[in-house]
Write an enzyme that holds these catalytic residues in place. Structure first.
Site, PDB file in Angstrom:
ATOM      1  N   LEU A   1      29.558 -31.002  38.071  1.00  0.00           N
ATOM      2  CA  LEU A   1      29.186 -30.120  36.476  1.00  0.00           C
ATOM      3  C   LEU A   1      27.341 -30.531  36.116  1.00  0.00           C
ATOM      4  O   LEU A   1      27.581 -31.790  36.132  1.00  0.00           O
ATOM      5  CB  LEU A   1      30.152 -30.343  36.030  1.00  0.00           C
ATOM      6  CG  LEU A   1      30.004 -28.861  34.615  1.00  0.00           C
ATOM      7  CD1 LEU A   1      30.462 -27.931  34.811  1.00  0.00           C
ATOM      8  CD2 LEU A   1      30.657 -29.662  33.467  1.00  0.00           C
TER       9      LEU A   1
ATOM     10  N   GLU B   1      31.729 -38.197  39.773  1.00  0.00           N
ATOM     11  CA  GLU B   1      31.404 -37.403  37.831  1.00  0.00           C
ATOM     12  C   GLU B   1      32.717 -37.788  37.471  1.00  0.00           C
ATOM     13  O   GLU B   1      33.686 -38.388  38.435  1.00  0.00           O
ATOM     14  CB  GLU B   1      30.855 -36.543  37.623  1.00  0.00           C
ATOM     15  CG  GLU B   1      32.255 -35.513  37.768  1.00  0.00           C
ATOM     16  CD  GLU B   1      31.364 -33.932  38.335  1.00  0.00           C
ATOM     17  OE1 GLU B   1      30.786 -34.162  36.624  1.00  0.00           O
ATOM     18  OE2 GLU B   1      31.997 -33.426  38.794  1.00  0.00           O
TER      19      GLU B   1
ATOM     20  N   TYR C   1      35.187 -21.535  31.206  1.00  0.00           N
ATOM     21  CA  TYR C   1      35.161 -22.392  29.942  1.00  0.00           C
ATOM     22  C   TYR C   1      33.813 -22.799  29.902  1.00  0.00           C
ATOM     23  O   TYR C   1      33.359 -22.954  30.378  1.00  0.00           O
ATOM     24  CB  TYR C   1      36.491 -23.192  29.882  1.00  0.00           C
ATOM     25  CG  TYR C   1      36.397 -24.122  30.560  1.00  0.00           C
ATOM     26  CD1 TYR C   1      36.239 -25.480  29.647  1.00  0.00           C
ATOM     27  CD2 TYR C   1      36.493 -24.952  31.755  1.00  0.00           C
ATOM     28  CE1 TYR C   1      36.308 -26.591  30.140  1.00  0.00           C
ATOM     29  CE2 TYR C   1      36.416 -25.515  32.585  1.00  0.00           C
ATOM     30  CZ  TYR C   1      36.308 -27.047  31.339  1.00  0.00           C
ATOM     31  OH  TYR C   1      35.950 -28.356  31.785  1.00  0.00           O
TER      32      TYR C   1
ATOM     33  N   LYS D   1      31.230 -24.121  35.547  1.00  0.00           N
ATOM     34  CA  LYS D   1      32.569 -24.640  35.497  1.00  0.00           C
ATOM     35  C   LYS D   1      34.054 -23.647  34.982  1.00  0.00           C
ATOM     36  O   LYS D   1      34.030 -22.902  34.003  1.00  0.00           O
ATOM     37  CB  LYS D   1      31.842 -24.547  33.781  1.00  0.00           C
ATOM     38  CG  LYS D   1      32.657 -26.123  32.729  1.00  0.00           C
ATOM     39  CD  LYS D   1      32.763 -26.557  31.646  1.00  0.00           C
ATOM     40  CE  LYS D   1      32.401 -26.715  30.568  1.00  0.00           C
ATOM     41  NZ  LYS D   1      33.148 -28.393  31.640  1.00  0.00           N
TER      42      LYS D   1
END
Length: 282
Positions: free
Chosen positions: A204, A179, A33, A147
């Protein structure tokens, strides 16, 4: 105005959009996505988002069903059809529909979904007051640079943060912050260095984070791309996180302890203003 979505190349009313129960995205989270912010009816950092979409699709062997120009055309058309001025446009691509087997046949037709969401991005209470953040063990899979729609660990982290009265969770592995559950993490050290983790398979490659670091390089601020510990974050003069839907959000506290003064710091405020001004002018 009824809400319009894009499903496999067709614009449909929200209520009429249906997906087969044997779609591998539903059965296996076998998909990718992307989310692009929309300001004044125009996508922000969109080229980088579409490039990351393509990279993630290639990483899990799903053919990209459209060219960049076709993706942009669909996005702009959907934004116009929904009269979206401020918010996000979400893209999801799954491997497609097949009988439930872990292995997949070559040549499946990907399922493509695109939907808009109206959101207030420019005005944010967290940007004014600062966000509260908790730390949690990072339980995600090893390929965090992809992702994936497999977001259960992030869902649980976000829910844990909500139950704790916090706004975001920072993931921790081997004592170091990787993160946020849906963001990239930054601190500002006491000597004024901005620190954020470098892009590896552990995190990411955040598009907004990339844009912010590019802006930092245009200033006299010092950027240090390395991992940092929870203890270092607690000792920082500032902290903030970045994402497509929050831009730059100052962090007021971590695990109940204030960061710096416990209020949004000047560097986070400056970078948020700089990013928004650049995005609106683009």
């Amino acid at each position: 105005m009824s809400r319009i979505v894009l499903l496999n190349g067709d614009f449909l009313d929200f209520a009429d959009a249906k997906l087969p129960i044997m779609d591998r995205g539903f059965l296996f989270a076998d998909g990718i996505y992307e989310v692009s912010a929309v300001l004044n009816g125009r996508t922000i950092d969109n080229e980088a988002h579409l490039a990351r979409l393509d990279r993630s699709l290639r990483a899990i062997d799903i053919p990209n069903p459209y060219s960049t120009a076709e993706w942009v055309g669909f996005q702009n058309d959907l934004i116009t059809r929904n009269g979206l001025r401020e918010g996000t446009v979400y893209i999801q691509v799954t491997r497609g529909v097949a009988e439930r087997e872990f292995t997949y046949a070559e040549g499946l037709t990907p399922t493509v979904l695109m939907v808009t969401q109206a959101k207030n991005l420019l005005t944010s209470k967290l940007a004014v007051d600062g966000a509260t953040v908790i730390t949690l063990p990072d339980l995600r899979w090893a390929r965090r640079d992809i992702k994936s729609v497999g977001l259960l660990a992030q869902v649980l982290a976000k829910q844990a943060a909500k139950r704790a009265g916090a706004d975001e969770a920072w993931m921790v592995e081997d004592g170091l912050v990787t993160e946020g559950a849906s963001s990239s993490a930054f601190i500002v050290t006491r000597d004024g260095a901005l620190v954020t983790r470098p892009f590896t398979q552990a995190v990411l490659p955040g598009v907004t984070r990339r844009a912010i670091t590019a802006l930092i390089r245009e200033t006299d601020l010092r950027l240090d791309e390395r991992a940092f510990s929870v203890a270092e974050a607690l000792a920082a003069q500032e902290a903030f996180y970045t994402s497509a839907s929050s831009f730059v959000t100052p962090v007021a506290s971590l695990d109940g302890d204030p960061i710096g003064t416990g209020k949004p710091g000047p560097i986070a405020i400056k970078l948020r203003e700089f990013y928004i001004r650049t995005a609106l002018a683009g």
